[in-house]
Design a protein around this motif. Structure first.
Motif, PDB file in Angstrom:
ATOM      1  N   HIS A 216     -17.349 -34.211  -5.304  1.00 36.60           N
ATOM      2  CA  HIS A 216     -17.110 -32.897  -5.905  1.00 36.60           C
ATOM      3  C   HIS A 216     -16.193 -32.004  -5.064  1.00 36.60           C
ATOM      4  CE1 HIS A 216     -20.303 -31.824  -3.143  1.00 36.60           C
ATOM      5  NE2 HIS A 216     -19.935 -30.568  -3.294  1.00 36.60           N
ATOM      6  N   ASN A 217     -16.175 -32.163  -3.761  1.00 38.50           N
ATOM      7  CA  ASN A 217     -15.305 -31.359  -2.891  1.00 38.50           C
ATOM      8  C   ASN A 217     -13.955 -32.015  -2.628  1.00 38.50           C
ATOM      9  OD1 ASN A 217     -16.958 -29.148  -2.529  1.00 38.50           O
ATOM     10  ND2 ASN A 217     -18.018 -30.040  -0.783  1.00 38.50           N
ATOM     11  N   ASP A 218     -13.707 -33.159  -3.220  1.00 34.02           N
ATOM     12  CA  ASP A 218     -12.479 -33.922  -3.024  1.00 34.02           C
ATOM     13  C   ASP A 218     -11.580 -33.729  -4.246  1.00 34.02           C
ATOM     14  OD1 ASP A 218     -10.908 -36.626  -3.318  1.00 34.02           O
ATOM     15  OD2 ASP A 218     -11.611 -36.571  -1.235  1.00 34.02           O
ATOM     16  N   SER A 219     -10.311 -34.038  -4.107  1.00 28.18           N
ATOM     17  CA  SER A 219      -9.397 -33.916  -5.256  1.00 28.18           C
ATOM     18  C   SER A 219      -9.831 -34.843  -6.394  1.00 28.18           C
ATOM     19  CB  SER A 219      -7.964 -34.227  -4.829  1.00 28.18           C
ATOM     20  OG  SER A 219      -7.855 -35.549  -4.343  1.00 28.18           O
ATOM     21  N   TRP A 220     -10.479 -35.947  -6.088  1.00 24.43           N
ATOM     22  CA  TRP A 220     -10.956 -36.845  -7.132  1.00 24.43           C
ATOM     23  C   TRP A 220     -12.106 -36.219  -7.924  1.00 24.43           C
ATOM     24  CZ3 TRP A 220     -11.057 -42.093  -4.103  1.00 24.43           C
ATOM     25  CH2 TRP A 220      -9.745 -42.560  -3.973  1.00 24.43           C
ATOM     26  N   GLY A 221     -12.791 -35.265  -7.323  1.00 25.06           N
ATOM     27  CA  GLY A 221     -13.884 -34.604  -8.019  1.00 25.06           C
ATOM     28  C   GLY A 221     -13.422 -33.937  -9.308  1.00 25.06           C
ATOM     29  N   LYS A 222     -12.224 -33.385  -9.299  1.00 18.63           N
ATOM     30  CA  LYS A 222     -11.681 -32.757 -10.511  1.00 18.63           C
ATOM     31  C   LYS A 222     -11.466 -33.796 -11.600  1.00 18.63           C
ATOM     32  CE  LYS A 222      -8.201 -29.754 -12.463  1.00 18.63           C
ATOM     33  NZ  LYS A 222      -8.739 -30.027 -13.756  1.00 18.63           N
ATOM     34  N   GLU A 223     -11.012 -34.983 -11.226  1.00 21.40           N
ATOM     35  CA  GLU A 223     -10.836 -36.053 -12.207  1.00 21.40           C
ATOM     36  C   GLU A 223     -12.178 -36.457 -12.826  1.00 21.40           C
ATOM     37  OE1 GLU A 223      -8.194 -39.331 -11.263  1.00 21.40           O
ATOM     38  OE2 GLU A 223      -7.392 -38.146  -9.597  1.00 21.40           O
ATOM     39  N   VAL A 224     -13.220 -36.508 -12.001  1.00 17.11           N
ATOM     40  CA  VAL A 224     -14.552 -36.833 -12.508  1.00 17.11           C
ATOM     41  C   VAL A 224     -14.997 -35.743 -13.481  1.00 17.11           C
ATOM     42  CG1 VAL A 224     -16.986 -37.168 -11.903  1.00 17.11           C
ATOM     43  CG2 VAL A 224     -15.196 -38.145 -10.441  1.00 17.11           C
ATOM     44  N   GLU A 225     -14.832 -34.487 -13.100  1.00  8.27           N
ATOM     45  CA  GLU A 225     -15.232 -33.385 -13.979  1.00  8.27           C
ATOM     46  C   GLU A 225     -14.434 -33.386 -15.279  1.00  8.27           C
ATOM     47  OE1 GLU A 225     -16.351 -29.514 -12.423  1.00  8.27           O
ATOM     48  OE2 GLU A 225     -15.990 -30.291 -10.399  1.00  8.27           O
ATOM     49  N   ASP A 226     -13.146 -33.693 -15.195  1.00  6.32           N
ATOM     50  CA  ASP A 226     -12.324 -33.768 -16.410  1.00  6.32           C
ATOM     51  C   ASP A 226     -12.852 -34.840 -17.363  1.00  6.32           C
ATOM     52  OD1 ASP A 226     -10.708 -31.730 -15.460  1.00  6.32           O
ATOM     53  OD2 ASP A 226      -9.064 -33.067 -14.845  1.00  6.32           O
ATOM     54  N   GLU A 227     -13.266 -35.984 -16.820  1.00  2.09           N
ATOM     55  CA  GLU A 227     -13.805 -37.059 -17.653  1.00  2.09           C
ATOM     56  C   GLU A 227     -15.135 -36.639 -18.288  1.00  2.09           C
ATOM     57  OE1 GLU A 227     -14.070 -40.564 -19.738  1.00  2.09           O
ATOM     58  OE2 GLU A 227     -12.333 -39.788 -18.654  1.00  2.09           O
ATOM     59  N   LEU A 228     -15.983 -35.965 -17.518  1.00  5.49           N
ATOM     60  CA  LEU A 228     -17.258 -35.482 -18.060  1.00  5.49           C
ATOM     61  C   LEU A 228     -17.014 -34.506 -19.204  1.00  5.49           C
ATOM     62  CD1 LEU A 228     -19.141 -34.903 -14.684  1.00  5.49           C
ATOM     63  CD2 LEU A 228     -19.661 -36.678 -16.358  1.00  5.49           C
ATOM     64  N   LYS A 229     -16.063 -33.609 -19.034  1.00  3.92           N
ATOM     65  CA  LYS A 229     -15.740 -32.627 -20.083  1.00  3.92           C
ATOM     66  C   LYS A 229     -15.170 -33.317 -21.319  1.00  3.92           C
ATOM     67  CE  LYS A 229     -14.907 -28.946 -16.786  1.00  3.92           C
ATOM     68  NZ  LYS A 229     -13.897 -28.213 -16.025  1.00  3.92           N
ATOM     69  N   THR A 230     -14.301 -34.303 -21.101  1.00  2.87           N
ATOM     70  CA  THR A 230     -13.713 -35.043 -22.220  1.00  2.87           C
ATOM     71  C   THR A 230     -14.796 -35.690 -23.071  1.00  2.87           C
ATOM     72  OG1 THR A 230     -11.666 -35.468 -21.026  1.00  2.87           O
ATOM     73  CG2 THR A 230     -12.189 -36.985 -22.815  1.00  2.87           C
ATOM     74  N   ARG A 231     -15.840 -36.198 -22.439  1.00  2.30           N
ATOM     75  CA  ARG A 231     -16.932 -36.851 -23.161  1.00  2.30           C
ATOM     76  C   ARG A 231     -17.950 -35.874 -23.739  1.00  2.30           C
ATOM     77  NH1 ARG A 231     -18.535 -42.204 -19.640  1.00  2.30           N
ATOM     78  NH2 ARG A 231     -16.411 -42.803 -19.049  1.00  2.30           N
ATOM     79  N   GLY A 232     -17.819 -34.619 -23.404  1.00  4.11           N
ATOM     80  CA  GLY A 232     -18.771 -33.630 -23.899  1.00  4.11           C
ATOM     81  C   GLY A 232     -20.091 -33.636 -23.145  1.00  4.11           C
ATOM     82  N   TYR A 233     -20.111 -34.187 -21.944  1.00  2.00           N
ATOM     83  CA  TYR A 233     -21.320 -34.221 -21.137  1.00  2.00           C
ATOM     84  C   TYR A 233     -21.577 -32.846 -20.525  1.00  2.00           C
ATOM     85  CZ  TYR A 233     -21.211 -39.386 -21.123  1.00  2.00           C
ATOM     86  OH  TYR A 233     -21.215 -40.706 -21.465  1.00  2.00           O
ATOM     87  N   ARG A 234     -22.845 -32.500 -20.398  1.00  2.00           N
ATOM     88  CA  ARG A 234     -23.237 -31.287 -19.672  1.00  2.00           C
ATOM     89  C   ARG A 234     -23.569 -31.717 -18.249  1.00  2.00           C
ATOM     90  NH1 ARG A 234     -27.792 -28.700 -23.352  1.00  2.00           N
ATOM     91  NH2 ARG A 234     -27.851 -30.719 -24.382  1.00  2.00           N
ATOM     92  N   TYR A 235     -23.149 -30.909 -17.275  1.00  2.00           N
ATOM     93  CA  TYR A 235     -23.375 -31.294 -15.887  1.00  2.00           C
ATOM     94  C   TYR A 235     -23.430 -30.073 -14.985  1.00  2.00           C
ATOM     95  CZ  TYR A 235     -18.422 -30.421 -15.080  1.00  2.00           C
ATOM     96  OH  TYR A 235     -17.196 -29.823 -14.989  1.00  2.00           O
ATOM     97  N   THR A 236     -23.993 -30.269 -13.816  1.00  2.00           N
ATOM     98  CA  THR A 236     -23.976 -29.259 -12.774  1.00  2.00           C
ATOM     99  C   THR A 236     -24.079 -29.938 -11.417  1.00  2.00           C
ATOM    100  OG1 THR A 236     -24.887 -27.121 -12.074  1.00  2.00           O
ATOM    101  CG2 THR A 236     -26.481 -28.816 -12.701  1.00  2.00           C
ATOM    102  N   ILE A 237     -23.669 -29.200 -10.409  1.00  3.69           N
ATOM    103  CA  ILE A 237     -23.724 -29.654  -9.021  1.00  3.69           C
ATOM    104  C   ILE A 237     -24.460 -28.582  -8.231  1.00  3.69           C
ATOM    105  CG2 ILE A 237     -22.370 -30.348  -7.002  1.00  3.69           C
ATOM    106  CD1 ILE A 237     -19.983 -30.575  -9.071  1.00  3.69           C
ATOM    107  N   GLY A 238     -25.287 -28.993  -7.284  1.00  2.00           N
ATOM    108  CA  GLY A 238     -25.990 -28.031  -6.440  1.00  2.00           C
ATOM    109  C   GLY A 238     -26.258 -28.602  -5.067  1.00  2.00           C
TER     110      GLY A 238
END
Length: 152
Positions: free
Chosen positions: A22-44
């Motif tokens: 999540h703190n890496d540039s790849w984290g944005k790619e992971v989040e983009d994929e989650l959003k594309t699929r309509g997944y709900r997510y959070t990080i803590g």
């Protein structure tokens, strides 16, 4: 940079990658994929010697970020089982922190979404915890990873 096709990754794999990257540039790619699929997510994040505080932090984040509806028992129940399974992973089966002077510093990711695979279709929730576990003394810890997955 390596090109990775994330659309072939499972909900569980994306959850683990989110917790670790999540703190890496790849984290944005992971989040983009989650959003594309309509997944709900959070990080803590949570750090404690008390398992109750770890479970509470994950549950509170899931409720406040609307990953689960606290008014629906089966949603809270699915989250609970996924969370305990993830914590057992970092505790090596028996949850080994707290009373035996072990502490954790964790980043957690919670992802909920529809899975469309034979035998696994429907809504699922996954929890990944990544961070450190060790004696409550700087330098006496090591990396740890736990994962839990449950149908809703």
């Amino acid at each position: 940079m390596i090109s990775i096709d994330m659309n072939s990754f499972s909900l569980g794999k994306l959850t683990c990658l989110l917790a670790m990257l999540h703190n890496d540039s790849w984290g944005k790619e992971v989040e983009d994929e989650l959003k594309t699929r309509g997944y709900r997510y959070t990080i803590g994040k949570v750090g404690s010697m008390d398992i109750v505080k770890v479970v509470a932090a994950i549950e509170t984040a899931a409720k406040s970020k609307h990953i689960i509806d606290e008014g629906h028992y089966r949603e809270a129940h699915a989250l609970y089982h996924a969370t305990i399974e993830a914590i057992q992973g970092i505790g090596r089966g028996t949850i080994q922190f707290g009373e035996i002077l072990r502490t954790v510093g964790l980043t957690f990711a919670i992802v909920r979404g529809t899975v469309d695979r034979p035998g696994h279709d429907g809504e699922w929730i996954s929890v990944c915890v990544f961070g450190s576990i060790g004696a409550p003394k700087k330098g006496f810890e090591h990396d740890t990873l736990g994962f839990g997955y449950n149908h809703i």
